[in-house]
Design a protein around this motif. Sequence first.
Motif, PDB file in Angstrom:
ATOM      1  N   TYR A 263       5.957   0.786  -3.044  1.00 21.39           N
ATOM      2  CA  TYR A 263       5.117  -0.129  -2.273  1.00 21.39           C
ATOM      3  C   TYR A 263       3.803   0.565  -1.916  1.00 21.39           C
ATOM      4  O   TYR A 263       3.700   1.792  -1.919  1.00 21.39           O
ATOM      5  CB  TYR A 263       5.830  -0.608  -1.011  1.00 21.39           C
ATOM      6  N   CYS A 264       2.787  -0.246  -1.625  1.00 14.92           N
ATOM      7  CA  CYS A 264       1.504   0.260  -1.141  1.00 14.92           C
ATOM      8  C   CYS A 264       0.880  -0.821  -0.260  1.00 14.92           C
ATOM      9  O   CYS A 264       1.560  -1.771   0.131  1.00 14.92           O
ATOM     10  CB  CYS A 264       0.588   0.663  -2.298  1.00 14.92           C
ATOM     11  N   THR A 265      -0.380  -0.712   0.057  1.00 10.74           N
ATOM     12  CA  THR A 265      -1.002  -1.630   1.015  1.00 10.74           C
ATOM     13  C   THR A 265      -1.037  -3.071   0.515  1.00 10.74           C
ATOM     14  O   THR A 265      -0.575  -3.992   1.178  1.00 10.74           O
ATOM     15  CB  THR A 265      -2.434  -1.174   1.352  1.00 10.74           C
ATOM     16  N   GLY A 266      -1.619  -3.265  -0.680  1.00  9.33           N
ATOM     17  CA  GLY A 266      -1.767  -4.611  -1.210  1.00  9.33           C
ATOM     18  C   GLY A 266      -1.182  -4.812  -2.589  1.00  9.33           C
ATOM     19  O   GLY A 266      -1.263  -5.900  -3.149  1.00  9.33           O
ATOM     20  N   GLY A 267      -0.622  -3.752  -3.173  1.00  6.01           N
ATOM     21  CA  GLY A 267       0.049  -3.860  -4.466  1.00  6.01           C
ATOM     22  C   GLY A 267      -0.669  -3.232  -5.641  1.00  6.01           C
ATOM     23  O   GLY A 267      -0.060  -2.982  -6.682  1.00  6.01           O
ATOM     24  N   ILE A 268      -1.956  -2.921  -5.503  1.00  6.01           N
ATOM     25  CA  ILE A 268      -2.729  -2.492  -6.664  1.00  6.01           C
ATOM     26  C   ILE A 268      -2.314  -1.124  -7.186  1.00  6.01           C
ATOM     27  O   ILE A 268      -2.265  -0.895  -8.396  1.00  6.01           O
ATOM     28  CB  ILE A 268      -4.249  -2.515  -6.352  1.00  6.01           C
TER      29      ILE A 268
END
Length: 343
Positions: free
Chosen positions: A198-203
């Motif tokens: 996972y990360c902040t917005g998916g990029i």
Amino acid sequence: MQLYNKLSAKERAELIDKAGKDRLTISFYQYHKIENPQIFRDHLFIEWDKLDVLGRIYVSYEGINAQLSVPAENFKQFKAHLDSIDFLKDVRLNIAVEQDNKSFLKLKIKVRNKIVADGLNDDTFDVTDIGVHLNAEEFNNMLADPNTVCVDMRNHYESEIGHFDGAVTPDVDTFRDSLDIIEEDLKDNKEDKNLLMYCTGGIRCEKASAYYKHKGFKNVFQLEGGIINYVRQVESQELENKFKGKNFVFDHRRAERISDDVVSNCHQCGEPCDTHVNCDNEACHLLFIQCESCSEKMNTCCSEDCKEIAALSFEEQKALRKGKGNSNKIFKKGRSEALKFKK
């Protein structure tokens, strides 16, 4: 035609206050082959400037990565413009959990080699062979699976103030640093474990999932839309929130409160705290965590040396900076030796 900002951040902030209108903070990305990023960049600037869009947008041959704010009354026009661009039609828009009219104060659209600095040679693997996207409910279920290794693909200063329960949080300064570390740590489990990212917005996960599949990982999954989209789904579907603390964001807000948990500490006194500040000495500008008590004591500075410099007049500080490049501390967030309780 003007294709750049002329107003300062202060002037823009005053205009926003005077307008008294609500703005929406939004982020989105899309990988797509763009033949001429400069022409595309100029087109976006012309159209978005008309709509009073502000933000930080990167355009490259591989696509677009955007974090921005737009007046709420102009959102439909903004969405219509996105839909008029073939590869951006119906693109997922991540609406910020916490809104702030001053999240961005300038419109900056830059042409870059890549929309995320991953340091990878994209010609060596299939960047479209990505992992399986999971919604919030599916993510929670897989997170609870003992056969899953959940990895935070963000940098240390992001995961320090908030992360998912049980997630591995690499102590890295850049996205590129984390890729090899994670592969080495999980090299014995490429086939028998679920790699959940996972990360902040998916990029970042979009590229990382393809990279890890190329490296031999068999079961690769990623949180669709990242933490921002996860929180929206948790609230709308009344799911259990597995994220603890704050979600770091790259605008003037610095973070969004996701849960009441405080999972980090003040870098100066060690007390529970998750408030990021920038050192008030402009020649330092170090990003670090500081509680209210230390902020008052240190005048929002990271060290006694910086406190002394920040107390000088503007002209005196300017003279001290003359002929010197930016301190490396600017790029080593939270890494100063002056911070006793850093991660």
